[in-house]
Design a protein around this motif. Sequence first.
Motif, PDB file in Angstrom:
ATOM      1  N   ARG A 154       0.819  -1.218   0.000  1.00 54.64           N
ATOM      2  CA  ARG A 154       0.000   0.000   0.000  1.00 54.64           C
ATOM      3  C   ARG A 154       0.854   1.270   0.000  1.00 54.64           C
ATOM      4  O   ARG A 154       0.328   2.376   0.075  1.00 54.64           O
ATOM      5  CB  ARG A 154      -0.942  -0.017   1.207  1.00 54.64           C
ATOM      6  N   GLN A 155       2.188   1.061  -0.077  1.00 52.88           N
ATOM      7  CA  GLN A 155       3.130   2.189  -0.122  1.00 52.88           C
ATOM      8  C   GLN A 155       2.860   3.206   0.987  1.00 52.88           C
ATOM      9  O   GLN A 155       2.651   4.394   0.750  1.00 52.88           O
ATOM     10  CB  GLN A 155       3.073   2.868  -1.503  1.00 52.88           C
ATOM     11  N   ARG A 156       2.861   2.678   2.233  1.00 53.97           N
ATOM     12  CA  ARG A 156       2.611   3.580   3.358  1.00 53.97           C
ATOM     13  C   ARG A 156       3.333   3.119   4.612  1.00 53.97           C
ATOM     14  O   ARG A 156       3.731   1.963   4.740  1.00 53.97           O
ATOM     15  CB  ARG A 156       1.120   3.718   3.638  1.00 53.97           C
ATOM     16  N   SER A 157       3.479   4.044   5.538  1.00 54.46           N
ATOM     17  CA  SER A 157       3.936   3.748   6.899  1.00 54.46           C
ATOM     18  C   SER A 157       3.048   4.524   7.860  1.00 54.46           C
ATOM     19  O   SER A 157       2.633   5.653   7.563  1.00 54.46           O
ATOM     20  CB  SER A 157       5.395   4.159   7.096  1.00 54.46           C
ATOM     21  N   ASP A 158       2.745   3.902   9.000  1.00 52.91           N
ATOM     22  CA  ASP A 158       1.977   4.550  10.072  1.00 52.91           C
ATOM     23  C   ASP A 158       2.870   4.583  11.310  1.00 52.91           C
ATOM     24  O   ASP A 158       2.754   3.727  12.193  1.00 52.91           O
ATOM     25  CB  ASP A 158       0.690   3.770  10.369  1.00 52.91           C
ATOM     26  N   PRO A 159       3.801   5.539  11.373  1.00 49.82           N
ATOM     27  CA  PRO A 159       4.862   5.448  12.390  1.00 49.82           C
ATOM     28  C   PRO A 159       4.487   5.982  13.771  1.00 49.82           C
ATOM     29  O   PRO A 159       3.674   6.889  13.918  1.00 49.82           O
ATOM     30  CB  PRO A 159       5.981   6.297  11.787  1.00 49.82           C
ATOM     31  N   TYR A 160       5.131   5.369  14.774  1.00 49.32           N
ATOM     32  CA  TYR A 160       5.115   5.902  16.137  1.00 49.32           C
ATOM     33  C   TYR A 160       6.505   5.692  16.733  1.00 49.32           C
ATOM     34  O   TYR A 160       7.314   4.932  16.192  1.00 49.32           O
ATOM     35  CB  TYR A 160       4.038   5.239  16.997  1.00 49.32           C
ATOM     36  N   VAL A 161       6.783   6.371  17.830  1.00 47.08           N
ATOM     37  CA  VAL A 161       8.101   6.300  18.466  1.00 47.08           C
ATOM     38  C   VAL A 161       7.957   5.687  19.851  1.00 47.08           C
ATOM     39  O   VAL A 161       7.005   5.971  20.576  1.00 47.08           O
ATOM     40  CB  VAL A 161       8.732   7.711  18.568  1.00 47.08           C
ATOM     41  N   LYS A 162       8.934   4.835  20.191  1.00 44.50           N
ATOM     42  CA  LYS A 162       8.898   4.100  21.465  1.00 44.50           C
ATOM     43  C   LYS A 162      10.236   4.311  22.171  1.00 44.50           C
ATOM     44  O   LYS A 162      11.283   4.318  21.516  1.00 44.50           O
ATOM     45  CB  LYS A 162       8.659   2.624  21.140  1.00 44.50           C
ATOM     46  N   THR A 163      10.233   4.480  23.487  1.00 39.24           N
ATOM     47  CA  THR A 163      11.486   4.654  24.232  1.00 39.24           C
ATOM     48  C   THR A 163      11.598   3.653  25.384  1.00 39.24           C
ATOM     49  O   THR A 163      10.595   3.251  25.972  1.00 39.24           O
ATOM     50  CB  THR A 163      11.608   6.083  24.822  1.00 39.24           C
ATOM     51  N   TYR A 164      12.841   3.266  25.660  1.00 35.58           N
ATOM     52  CA  TYR A 164      13.173   2.446  26.834  1.00 35.58           C
ATOM     53  C   TYR A 164      14.406   3.039  27.508  1.00 35.58           C
ATOM     54  O   TYR A 164      15.292   3.572  26.832  1.00 35.58           O
ATOM     55  CB  TYR A 164      13.552   1.017  26.425  1.00 35.58           C
ATOM     56  N   LEU A 165      14.479   2.903  28.831  1.00 30.21           N
ATOM     57  CA  LEU A 165      15.734   3.138  29.549  1.00 30.21           C
ATOM     58  C   LEU A 165      16.363   1.774  29.804  1.00 30.21           C
ATOM     59  O   LEU A 165      15.717   0.884  30.353  1.00 30.21           O
ATOM     60  CB  LEU A 165      15.482   3.864  30.873  1.00 30.21           C
ATOM     61  N   LEU A 166      17.623   1.610  29.398  1.00 28.42           N
ATOM     62  CA  LEU A 166      18.285   0.307  29.472  1.00 28.42           C
ATOM     63  C   LEU A 166      19.539   0.370  30.322  1.00 28.42           C
ATOM     64  O   LEU A 166      20.193   1.409  30.353  1.00 28.42           O
ATOM     65  CB  LEU A 166      18.660  -0.153  28.055  1.00 28.42           C
TER      66      LEU A 166
END
Length: 330
Positions: A58-70
């Motif tokens: 479908r030539q698309r991206s539905d992005p989100y951002v994720k964070t972790y403390l490691l």
Amino acid sequence: MASLSSVSGSLMSIYSADFGNVDVKGNIQFAIDYVEQLNELHIFICQCKDLAVADVKRQRSDPYVKTYLLPEKYRLGKRKTSIKKKTFNPVYNEILRYKIEKELLKNQSLNISVWHNDTFGRNSFLGEVELDLGAWDWNDPSSKQINWFPLKPRTSAITLNLENRGEMKLALQYVPHPTGGKKTLSTGEVHIWVKECHNLSPLRGNRLNSFIKCTILPDTSRKSRQKTRTVTKTTNPVFNHTMVYDGFRPEDLKEACIELTVWDHNKLANHFLGGLRIGLGTGKSYGTMVDWMDSTSDETALWKKMMNSPNTWIEDTLPLRMLMVAKLTK
């Protein structure tokens, strides 16, 4: 025997939910700051640019951002932005917050990863940035500025070992000669004394209402399952609960496996936190190859000690791990 649906996907590590095979490209713009008055680390996620195409069809991206403390030793969990639909250049302007003492950041890394959100949960990894907070100069005004960072393919060895689910203290005993009754001397009982768990990972805030289920594989019938009471509002529950299973011949001990799973009790659904499988870990049971006979070396060592020391409690504290939980039969 196993069912993915019985495992909460959110408990898997950073990467294990990655169903894509995307060539990473693009950049992310963000800033970090430590707010002394609030004792909080703030991560200001601004935007991403030129992200990879996750859904080629479908030539698309539905992005989100994720964070972790490691590493995740303080169990602060992940933070996520909102999802932006149909864009390779999402704009977020969102602040993700961690309540943590500044001193503790010296031995932490910040992992920021970008993901494509799939309707059916088949999310795709789009790249990451990792910052060593121990080397971060919080007093330098320039360190608080918004900067662009190139997204990189998976690099973090730490993230792959992210899973720290806590541990369980328990003791096992094989009793070859049950007292009383008409049981033959050739069979015996396995006693499982679940003492306590340490440092369980809460799924929501710091509230955790945990209990433990026990199944002796290969028997997956409901009548064979036993469980402890629920211990509320603690990540270090004390159970002191003993379960007894009978009818074990010495040779059965080589073919059986104790599956102990820890769950967070919720009104809507119980969530899997981690588990143990204690047996010989041979990969087979009564001549049949089975995926549940997968004990770690520590789990196997405990089982062998129990087999070799009848009528004696053998105690150990073992790390909980991700399991494909054996599905119950009727």
